[in-house]
Design a protein around this motif. Structure first.
Motif, PDB file in Angstrom:
ATOM      1  N   GLN A  62     -40.219  -5.662 -44.490  1.00  0.00           N
ATOM      2  CA  GLN A  62     -41.330  -6.138 -43.661  1.00  0.00           C
ATOM      3  C   GLN A  62     -42.530  -5.203 -43.758  1.00  0.00           C
ATOM      4  N   LEU A  63     -43.703  -5.751 -44.004  1.00  0.00           N
ATOM      5  CA  LEU A  63     -44.940  -4.979 -44.050  1.00  0.00           C
ATOM      6  C   LEU A  63     -45.725  -5.253 -42.772  1.00  0.00           C
ATOM      7  N   ILE A  64     -45.929  -4.194 -41.973  1.00  0.00           N
ATOM      8  CA  ILE A  64     -46.654  -4.330 -40.712  1.00  0.00           C
ATOM      9  C   ILE A  64     -48.028  -3.692 -40.878  1.00  0.00           C
ATOM     10  N   THR A  65     -49.063  -4.417 -40.508  1.00  0.00           N
ATOM     11  CA  THR A  65     -50.424  -3.887 -40.586  1.00  0.00           C
ATOM     12  C   THR A  65     -51.017  -3.774 -39.190  1.00  0.00           C
ATOM     13  N   SER A  66     -51.951  -2.833 -39.045  1.00  0.00           N
ATOM     14  CA  SER A  66     -52.564  -2.617 -37.730  1.00  0.00           C
ATOM     15  C   SER A  66     -54.038  -2.246 -37.878  1.00  0.00           C
ATOM     16  N   GLY A  67     -54.763  -3.045 -38.616  1.00  0.00           N
ATOM     17  CA  GLY A  67     -56.196  -2.836 -38.726  1.00  0.00           C
ATOM     18  C   GLY A  67     -56.593  -1.797 -39.755  1.00  0.00           C
ATOM     19  N   CYS A  68     -57.898  -1.697 -39.984  1.00  0.00           N
ATOM     20  CA  CYS A  68     -58.454  -0.746 -40.958  1.00  0.00           C
ATOM     21  C   CYS A  68     -59.586   0.047 -40.319  1.00  0.00           C
ATOM     22  N   ASP A  69     -59.316   0.586 -39.144  1.00  0.00           N
ATOM     23  CA  ASP A  69     -60.380   1.297 -38.414  1.00  0.00           C
ATOM     24  C   ASP A  69     -60.036   2.757 -38.163  1.00  0.00           C
ATOM     25  N   ALA A  70     -59.225   3.341 -39.049  1.00  0.00           N
ATOM     26  CA  ALA A  70     -58.917   4.765 -38.907  1.00  0.00           C
ATOM     27  C   ALA A  70     -60.169   5.597 -39.169  1.00  0.00           C
ATOM     28  N   ALA A  71     -60.176   6.798 -38.630  1.00  0.00           N
ATOM     29  CA  ALA A  71     -61.346   7.686 -38.770  1.00  0.00           C
ATOM     30  C   ALA A  71     -61.378   8.303 -40.162  1.00  0.00           C
ATOM     31  N   CYS A  72     -61.481   7.428 -41.174  1.00  0.00           N
ATOM     32  CA  CYS A  72     -61.456   7.874 -42.568  1.00  0.00           C
ATOM     33  C   CYS A  72     -62.583   7.195 -43.339  1.00  0.00           C
ATOM     34  N   PRO A  73     -63.087   7.876 -44.366  1.00  0.00           N
ATOM     35  CA  PRO A  73     -64.156   7.290 -45.183  1.00  0.00           C
ATOM     36  C   PRO A  73     -63.598   6.304 -46.205  1.00  0.00           C
ATOM     37  N   GLY A  74     -62.846   5.298 -45.719  1.00  0.00           N
ATOM     38  CA  GLY A  74     -62.258   4.317 -46.616  1.00  0.00           C
ATOM     39  C   GLY A  74     -63.277   3.296 -47.080  1.00  0.00           C
ATOM     40  N   PRO A  75     -62.828   2.286 -47.834  1.00  0.00           N
ATOM     41  CA  PRO A  75     -63.746   1.265 -48.362  1.00  0.00           C
ATOM     42  C   PRO A  75     -64.402   0.430 -47.272  1.00  0.00           C
ATOM     43  N   ASN A  76     -63.800   0.394 -46.071  1.00  0.00           N
ATOM     44  CA  ASN A  76     -64.378  -0.381 -44.983  1.00  0.00           C
ATOM     45  C   ASN A  76     -65.641   0.275 -44.431  1.00  0.00           C
ATOM     46  N   GLY A  77     -65.700   1.601 -44.520  1.00  0.00           N
ATOM     47  CA  GLY A  77     -66.907   2.329 -44.137  1.00  0.00           C
ATOM     48  C   GLY A  77     -67.263   2.253 -42.667  1.00  0.00           C
ATOM     49  N   LYS A  78     -66.266   2.093 -41.804  1.00  0.00           N
ATOM     50  CA  LYS A  78     -66.558   2.035 -40.379  1.00  0.00           C
ATOM     51  C   LYS A  78     -66.836   3.440 -39.837  1.00  0.00           C
ATOM     52  N   PRO A  79     -67.830   3.587 -38.958  1.00  0.00           N
ATOM     53  CA  PRO A  79     -68.155   4.914 -38.414  1.00  0.00           C
ATOM     54  C   PRO A  79     -67.047   5.426 -37.504  1.00  0.00           C
ATOM     55  N   VAL A  80     -66.904   6.744 -37.465  1.00  0.00           N
ATOM     56  CA  VAL A  80     -65.902   7.365 -36.598  1.00  0.00           C
ATOM     57  C   VAL A  80     -66.391   7.274 -35.147  1.00  0.00           C
ATOM     58  N   PRO A  81     -65.543   6.803 -34.224  1.00  0.00           N
ATOM     59  CA  PRO A  81     -65.963   6.700 -32.822  1.00  0.00           C
ATOM     60  C   PRO A  81     -66.394   8.058 -32.267  1.00  0.00           C
ATOM     61  N   LEU A  82     -67.347   8.025 -31.344  1.00  0.00           N
ATOM     62  CA  LEU A  82     -67.912   9.259 -30.803  1.00  0.00           C
ATOM     63  C   LEU A  82     -66.839  10.138 -30.157  1.00  0.00           C
ATOM     64  N   HIS A  83     -65.913   9.523 -29.399  1.00  0.00           N
ATOM     65  CA  HIS A  83     -64.914  10.341 -28.696  1.00  0.00           C
ATOM     66  C   HIS A  83     -63.975  11.054 -29.670  1.00  0.00           C
ATOM     67  N   MET A  85     -65.026  12.036 -32.702  1.00  0.00           N
ATOM     68  CA  MET A  85     -65.862  13.092 -33.267  1.00  0.00           C
ATOM     69  C   MET A  85     -65.930  14.287 -32.334  1.00  0.00           C
ATOM     70  N   LEU A  86     -66.085  14.017 -31.035  1.00  0.00           N
ATOM     71  CA  LEU A  86     -66.193  15.104 -30.060  1.00  0.00           C
ATOM     72  C   LEU A  86     -64.902  15.904 -29.951  1.00  0.00           C
ATOM     73  N   THR A  87     -63.774  15.224 -30.109  1.00  0.00           N
ATOM     74  CA  THR A  87     -62.479  15.918 -30.027  1.00  0.00           C
ATOM     75  C   THR A  87     -61.984  16.348 -31.401  1.00  0.00           C
ATOM     76  N   GLN A  88     -62.847  16.199 -32.420  1.00  0.00           N
ATOM     77  CA  GLN A  88     -62.609  16.732 -33.764  1.00  0.00           C
ATOM     78  C   GLN A  88     -61.341  16.188 -34.428  1.00  0.00           C
ATOM     79  N   TRP A  89     -61.182  14.882 -34.358  1.00  0.00           N
ATOM     80  CA  TRP A  89     -60.082  14.244 -35.077  1.00  0.00           C
ATOM     81  C   TRP A  89     -60.509  14.040 -36.533  1.00  0.00           C
ATOM     82  N   THR A  90     -59.736  14.578 -37.448  1.00  0.00           N
ATOM     83  CA  THR A  90     -60.002  14.381 -38.868  1.00  0.00           C
ATOM     84  C   THR A  90     -59.317  13.096 -39.335  1.00  0.00           C
ATOM     85  N   CYS A  91     -59.637  12.692 -40.541  1.00  0.00           N
ATOM     86  CA  CYS A  91     -58.981  11.519 -41.137  1.00  0.00           C
ATOM     87  C   CYS A  91     -57.466  11.716 -41.162  1.00  0.00           C
TER      88      CYS A  91
END
Length: 361
Positions: A62-83, A85-91
């Motif tokens: 079984q392949l389970i997916t849960s979105g593509c909004d991780a704080a990573c510079p992936g192909p989706n290019g979504k910005p890292v949420p402010l909270h 960034m403030l708490t310094q979560w890396t990819c």
């Protein structure tokens, strides 16, 4: 209960606590690599996430997916949420968390996924970038308790302005200045505890552990000065120098040789037990008017510490045994300062009695 019997009972309890703590906490290094983070599906999920920013977990067929909004510079290019960034979560950190949060919903090696540790820690629910919300709140509550009791110490000190803040060679008296230092050291330790529980990083982990070490050493020093009645500056320095030297050596070992979790915890427990035995032996042998209050504190703080041995998974993803231990220490801080203030009053009365006796001679 005689003084000898009371001291023996307290010593026996403290030793049993130490044996339990060494048995459980001495294994900390062994669990730094845990069932959860050794799991292939978790590692594969983390690797994919760091590359694409997407959460994909392969559990069996079984392949389970849960979105593509991780704080990573992936192909989706979504910005890292402010909270984050403030708490310094890396990819890397965010992918670990998201894969862990998904993986815990499924069994790992026939175990309930929510009951598996990752890198030596239970999986918690993250809130606005904060990893262990309740532990942060309880750490800040402990900090506030010490800050409030500094005010109580100051108020009591103001009513005895004729007494030197650090005692004198003729009259140790209430050690107002040393207790201020003790409280400030505790406030510093609880602050870094809150920071560490907010974000577990290389730096915050070391600041948390070593700040706690400093506060424990300060507590030991104040205990020695009060219990042994050390009054002269030379004698106090003679006690301070080896304690400072030992602390510096320990810090050098922890920071530059090996950050040994189990060794550090065992040392802290040893020093804590030593302080308990010193205070209770002294109070019982000198018929301290608040000896029952002191013994009550020692019994309750040991009972609270036993929660650490339970080490259960976080309830609802928020409250674990360590967080519950932090909660229990908040009222115990007030009990401890009640003894400190009562002891200061007793020391003041004893000093006044000695002064009166000297004048009559």
């Amino acid at each position: 209960m005689s003084a000898h019997q009371g001291t023996g009972s307290i010593t026996s309890t403290a030793v049993r606590l130490l044996v339990c703590a060494i048995g459980v906490l001495g294994a900390i290094d062994a669990v730094k690599a845990s069932t959860g983070d050794r799991d292939f599906a978790f590692r594969q999920c983390t690797s994919i996430c760091e590359t694409t920013g997407c959460i994909q977990l392969q559990v069996g067929k079984q392949l389970i997916t849960s979105g593509c909004d991780a704080a990573c510079p992936g192909p989706n290019g979504k910005p890292v949420p402010l909270h984050l960034m403030l708490t310094q979560w890396t990819c890397h950190d965010d992918c670990r968390y998201r894969c862990m949060d998904l993986r815990k919903l499924y069994t790992i090696d026939q175990q309930d996924g929510s009951r598996c540790k990752y890198f030596g820690k239970w999986p918690f629910k993250r809130v606005l970038g904060i990893q262990e919300l309740l532990s942060v709140i309880f750490s800040l509550a402990n900090l506030a308790a010490h800050a409030h009791n500094i005010h109580r110490l100051h108020t009591a000190h103001l009513t005895n302005q004729h007494q030197p803040s650090f005692g004198s060679s003729q009259d140790p008296g209430p050690l107002w200045g040393l207790w201020y230092i003790y409280a400030l050291g505790s406030i510093n330790a609880w602050w870094w505890s809150a920071v560490f529980h907010s974000r577990d990083t290389y730096v915050t982990e070391r600041l948390d552990y070593l700040s706690a070490d400093v506060s424990i050493v300060i507590g030991l020093y104040v205990s020695i000065i009060r219990v042994l009645g050390v009054s002269s500056l030379q004698s106090r320095l003679a006690w301070a120098v080896p304690l400072v030297f030992a602390t510096v050596v320990h810090f050098h070992y922890m920071l530059f040789i090996k950050f040994d979790y189990g060794f550090n915890v065992i040392l802290c427990v040893l020093v804590g037990v030593l302080q308990q035995v010193m205070w209770c032996t002294w109070a019982l042998m000198n018929s301290h008017p608040c000896k029952r209050q002191l013994v009550t504190f020692v019994v309750l703080i040991n009972a609270a510490l036993s929660l650490e041995i339970l080490d259960f998974p976080p309830i609802m993803g928020f409250l674990d045994a360590h967080g519950l231990w932090h909660l229990c220490t908040v009222p115990l801080i007030y009990l401890w300062y009640c003894f400190i203030l009562a002891d200061a009053k007793w020391a003041t009365a004893s000093a006044a009695h000695l002064t009166t006796a000297d004048k009559k001679r």
